[in-house]
Motif scaffolding. Sequence first.
Motif, PDB file in Angstrom:
ATOM      1  N   LYS A   6     -17.767  -6.891   7.290  1.00 33.76           N
ATOM      2  CA  LYS A   6     -17.107  -8.183   7.502  1.00 33.76           C
ATOM      3  C   LYS A   6     -16.743  -8.378   8.965  1.00 33.76           C
ATOM      4  N   GLY A  15      -5.894 -11.089   3.090  1.00 31.77           N
ATOM      5  CA  GLY A  15      -5.773 -12.093   2.029  1.00 31.77           C
ATOM      6  C   GLY A  15      -6.188 -11.574   0.666  1.00 31.77           C
ATOM      7  N   THR A  16      -7.099 -10.617   0.640  1.00 33.00           N
ATOM      8  CA  THR A  16      -7.540 -10.048  -0.631  1.00 33.00           C
ATOM      9  C   THR A  16      -6.833  -8.730  -0.945  1.00 33.00           C
ATOM     10  N   ARG A  17      -5.790  -8.400  -0.209  1.00 27.20           N
ATOM     11  CA  ARG A  17      -4.941  -7.214  -0.406  1.00 27.20           C
ATOM     12  C   ARG A  17      -5.734  -5.909  -0.372  1.00 27.20           C
ATOM     13  N   ARG A  18      -6.560  -5.797   0.662  1.00 25.51           N
ATOM     14  CA  ARG A  18      -7.309  -4.560   0.894  1.00 25.51           C
ATOM     15  C   ARG A  18      -6.829  -3.978   2.220  1.00 25.51           C
ATOM     16  N   ILE A  78      -9.373 -11.731   6.205  1.00 31.93           N
ATOM     17  CA  ILE A  78     -10.012 -11.745   4.874  1.00 31.93           C
ATOM     18  C   ILE A  78      -9.499 -10.563   4.055  1.00 31.93           C
ATOM     19  N   ASN A  79      -9.469  -9.381   4.677  1.00 31.36           N
ATOM     20  CA  ASN A  79      -8.986  -8.202   3.962  1.00 31.36           C
ATOM     21  C   ASN A  79      -7.505  -8.319   3.621  1.00 31.36           C
TER      22      ASN A  79
END
Length: 117
Positions: A57, A46-49, A43-44
């Motif tokens: 999470k 994919g969201t560029r974090r 998830i991170n």
Amino acid sequence: MSAHLSAIDLLKLGDEDRKKPFLNQYWPYIIGVPFGIGTGVMINFGTRRPVFSGIQKHVVGVAGWCALLNYVQNKRDAYFAEKDAVYRHYIELHPEDFPTPERKKLADVFEPWVPIR
């Protein structure tokens, strides 16, 4: 425990007679932890974090995967318990279809060995 058991005796063995594999009770957690952490990482990513930011999470992912896999394990155990109960009931109703097997020596099972050179 006798070396020669009938079909109904095999199905009536209690939990104390059956040894469960060690990983059988821990596999939801062994698989759930890496999958949960991996879910948070993906998830991170994919969201560029940063991959380990937002630790909640990862915690929620681990808890979710472990709960899901624990549910699957309980359903699987219930399915096999019902299946064994059906088998046990059928064998109790039809014992003539399940005679106790006769004892054989190993020499009677194997065919004679002839070396081919």
